[in-house]
Write a protein that holds these residues in place. Structure first.
Motif, PDB file in Angstrom:
ATOM      1  N   GLU A  56       0.808  -1.224   0.000  1.00 21.33           N
ATOM      2  CA  GLU A  56       0.000   0.000   0.000  1.00 21.33           C
ATOM      3  C   GLU A  56       0.845   1.281   0.000  1.00 21.33           C
ATOM      4  OE1 GLU A  56      -3.202  -0.038  -0.376  1.00 21.33           O
ATOM      5  OE2 GLU A  56      -3.837   1.980   0.202  1.00 21.33           O
ATOM      6  N   GLN A  57       2.087   1.173   0.483  1.00 19.93           N
ATOM      7  CA  GLN A  57       2.915   2.392   0.557  1.00 19.93           C
ATOM      8  C   GLN A  57       3.314   2.887  -0.845  1.00 19.93           C
ATOM      9  OE1 GLN A  57       5.005   2.119   4.939  1.00 19.93           O
ATOM     10  NE2 GLN A  57       6.248   1.516   3.227  1.00 19.93           N
ATOM     11  N   LYS A  58       3.406   1.924  -1.772  1.00 23.76           N
ATOM     12  CA  LYS A  58       3.856   2.280  -3.122  1.00 23.76           C
ATOM     13  C   LYS A  58       2.821   3.183  -3.795  1.00 23.76           C
ATOM     14  CE  LYS A  58       6.260   0.037  -6.872  1.00 23.76           C
ATOM     15  NZ  LYS A  58       6.860  -1.202  -7.324  1.00 23.76           N
ATOM     16  N   ILE A  93      12.589  -2.087   8.778  1.00 19.85           N
ATOM     17  CA  ILE A  93      11.768  -2.319   7.590  1.00 19.85           C
ATOM     18  C   ILE A  93      10.309  -2.082   7.986  1.00 19.85           C
ATOM     19  CG2 ILE A  93      11.084  -3.952   5.786  1.00 19.85           C
ATOM     20  CD1 ILE A  93      14.064  -3.286   5.650  1.00 19.85           C
ATOM     21  N   ASP A  94       9.675  -1.155   7.277  1.00 25.30           N
ATOM     22  CA  ASP A  94       8.297  -0.741   7.569  1.00 25.30           C
ATOM     23  C   ASP A  94       7.476  -0.935   6.307  1.00 25.30           C
ATOM     24  OD1 ASP A  94       6.014   0.435   8.605  1.00 25.30           O
ATOM     25  OD2 ASP A  94       6.866   2.453   8.749  1.00 25.30           O
ATOM     26  N   MET A  95       6.286  -1.514   6.448  1.00 23.82           N
ATOM     27  CA  MET A  95       5.438  -1.664   5.254  1.00 23.82           C
ATOM     28  C   MET A  95       3.971  -1.706   5.634  1.00 23.82           C
ATOM     29  SD  MET A  95       5.925  -5.652   4.317  1.00 23.82           S
ATOM     30  CE  MET A  95       7.378  -6.034   5.268  1.00 23.82           C
ATOM     31  N   SER A 104      -2.906  -3.203   6.928  1.00 16.14           N
ATOM     32  CA  SER A 104      -2.189  -3.443   8.180  1.00 16.14           C
ATOM     33  C   SER A 104      -0.799  -2.842   8.018  1.00 16.14           C
ATOM     34  CB  SER A 104      -2.102  -4.940   8.484  1.00 16.14           C
ATOM     35  OG  SER A 104      -1.447  -5.611   7.424  1.00 16.14           O
ATOM     36  N   ASP A 105      -0.227  -2.419   9.127  1.00 18.77           N
ATOM     37  CA  ASP A 105       1.010  -1.626   9.091  1.00 18.77           C
ATOM     38  C   ASP A 105       1.925  -2.116  10.214  1.00 18.77           C
ATOM     39  OD1 ASP A 105       2.903   0.421   8.953  1.00 18.77           O
ATOM     40  OD2 ASP A 105       1.470   2.052   9.267  1.00 18.77           O
ATOM     41  N   SER A 106       3.135  -2.504   9.876  1.00 18.21           N
ATOM     42  CA  SER A 106       4.052  -2.957  10.919  1.00 18.21           C
ATOM     43  C   SER A 106       5.501  -2.741  10.505  1.00 18.21           C
ATOM     44  CB  SER A 106       3.817  -4.442  11.221  1.00 18.21           C
ATOM     45  OG  SER A 106       4.764  -4.939  12.139  1.00 18.21           O
ATOM     46  N   ALA A 107       6.287  -2.265  11.461  1.00 13.85           N
ATOM     47  CA  ALA A 107       7.721  -2.048  11.250  1.00 13.85           C
ATOM     48  C   ALA A 107       8.499  -2.837  12.287  1.00 13.85           C
ATOM     49  CB  ALA A 107       8.051  -0.562  11.375  1.00 13.85           C
ATOM     50  N   ILE A 200       0.683   1.595  16.984  1.00 15.62           N
ATOM     51  CA  ILE A 200       1.608   2.165  17.969  1.00 15.62           C
ATOM     52  C   ILE A 200       2.980   1.840  17.401  1.00 15.62           C
ATOM     53  CG2 ILE A 200       2.411   2.175  20.355  1.00 15.62           C
ATOM     54  CD1 ILE A 200      -0.290   1.128  21.244  1.00 15.62           C
ATOM     55  N   GLU A 201       3.836   2.848  17.259  1.00 19.30           N
ATOM     56  CA  GLU A 201       5.081   2.652  16.508  1.00 19.30           C
ATOM     57  C   GLU A 201       6.221   3.505  17.052  1.00 19.30           C
ATOM     58  OE1 GLU A 201       4.924   4.462  12.515  1.00 19.30           O
ATOM     59  OE2 GLU A 201       2.768   4.621  12.787  1.00 19.30           O
ATOM     60  N   PRO A 202       6.569   3.296  18.339  1.00 16.86           N
ATOM     61  CA  PRO A 202       7.606   4.145  18.936  1.00 16.86           C
ATOM     62  C   PRO A 202       8.926   4.104  18.164  1.00 16.86           C
ATOM     63  CG  PRO A 202       7.204   2.170  20.262  1.00 16.86           C
ATOM     64  CD  PRO A 202       6.105   2.247  19.255  1.00 16.86           C
ATOM     65  N   TYR A 231       9.687  -0.254  16.504  1.00 20.07           N
ATOM     66  CA  TYR A 231       8.827  -1.433  16.359  1.00 20.07           C
ATOM     67  C   TYR A 231       7.390  -0.933  16.277  1.00 20.07           C
ATOM     68  CZ  TYR A 231      12.946  -4.092  17.560  1.00 20.07           C
ATOM     69  OH  TYR A 231      14.211  -4.620  17.556  1.00 20.07           O
ATOM     70  N   GLU A 232       6.652  -1.484  15.340  1.00 20.37           N
ATOM     71  CA  GLU A 232       5.283  -1.012  15.108  1.00 20.37           C
ATOM     72  C   GLU A 232       4.336  -2.187  14.910  1.00 20.37           C
ATOM     73  OE1 GLU A 232       4.662   0.800  11.216  1.00 20.37           O
ATOM     74  OE2 GLU A 232       2.807   1.722  11.901  1.00 20.37           O
ATOM     75  N   HIS A 233       3.200  -2.126  15.617  1.00 24.39           N
ATOM     76  CA  HIS A 233       2.100  -3.052  15.363  1.00 24.39           C
ATOM     77  C   HIS A 233       0.840  -2.250  15.050  1.00 24.39           C
ATOM     78  CE1 HIS A 233       3.639  -7.002  16.068  1.00 24.39           C
ATOM     79  NE2 HIS A 233       3.954  -6.811  17.340  1.00 24.39           N
TER      80      HIS A 233
END
Ligand code: MF3
Ligand code: CO
Length: 248
Positions: A56-58, A93-95, A104-107, A200-202, A231-233
């Motif tokens: 989705e980021q693209k 790495i974040d996507m 969904s978004d997680s790094a 949440i992605e501190p 780190y992101e969830h």
């Protein structure tokens, strides 16, 4: 405006998140000295395609890649590139995965080869701060409880919390309300409600929390050049507590 999600919508986002989590597990295996973030980018594109999902980021706001790949002092929105990673580096790495329209978004920050004791501590504290925040992400608590859980712990460990980038609601688009700062005061701010879905992605820095922007218009780095981890969830607030939709 906060769009509350139905159980069915949350379920769909969870399916998306499972693909994302599995992709991160594969990335973990690829990370080693010599690999490039361009290779990771290509792997992710192929992996998502194979699983019927889209990056989705693209194309989002003109961003060109499936992943953000932020190395060492880069805080976020690093571009995938052909420079080989070397032992002692860290790479985030974040996507964002789109599976049947559900996002969904997680790094995740990965150590490369052997990293210093300080870097190990940075990664452990950043990850722990995310899980401490998720624990207080329950209906009835407030947004400030999340930020406070992160900031109080991170600062007690001698690190700092980035102010310029925050967590966010996510739904049909990557960024929606509410805004979720990783710093703040307990019992302050918006009350958390069943049906909210947000990240949440501190981003945690060894030195100053101040960020500088690259001339490329995207990449943010630490002002002092020291390492930054993240780190992101994506999680859903339910009557049974938070559900992590992007669990590893
Ligand atoms: N995944 C990012 C976040 O956590 C969003 C990146 S914006 C993009 O908020 F343009 F790079 F895609
Ligand atoms: Co992200």
């Amino acid at each position: 405006m906060i769009v509350l999600k139905s159980e069915r919508e949350i379920q769909a986002m969870h399916e998306s998140g499972k693909i994302l989590a599995a992709c991160h597990r594969e990335i973990a295996k690829l990370i080693q000295p010599g690999v490039t973030t361009w290779e990771i980018e290509e792997f992710v594109e192929a992996y998502l395609k194979k699983h019927g999902a889209k990056p989705e980021q693209k194309g989002y706001k003109g961003y060109k890649y499936a992943t953000c790949a932020s190395i060492n002092e880069e805080i976020c929105h690093g571009f995938p590139r052909k420079t080989p990673l070397k032992s002692g580096d860290i790479v985030t790495i974040d996507m964002v995965v789109n599976y049947n329209g559900a996002l969904s978004d997680s790094a995740w920050t990965y150590p490369v080869g052997k990293v210093s004791k300080e870097t190990e501590h940075l990664l452990a504290v950043t990850k722990e701060s995310l899980y401490r925040a998720i624990e207080v992400a329950v209906a009835g608590n407030r947004i400030g409880d999340i930020g406070h859980a992160i900031q109080s712990y991170v600062e007690a460990e001698g690190f700092s919390v980035v102010r310029d980038f925050i967590g966010h609601g996510i739904g049909n688009v990557i960024h929606e309300d509410p805004q979720v700062p990783h710093y703040g005061l307990p019992h302050k701010g918006l009350r958390l409600k069943e049906g909210m879905v947000f990240t949440i992605e501190p981003m945690v820095n060894v030195g100053t929390y101040e960020a500088v922007r690259d001339a490329n218009g995207w990449t943010a780095s630490t002002a002092d050049g020291k390492y930054s981890a993240q780190y992101e969830h994506t999680l859903a607030i339910t009557k049974n507590g938070p559900i992590i939709l992007t669990e590893q």
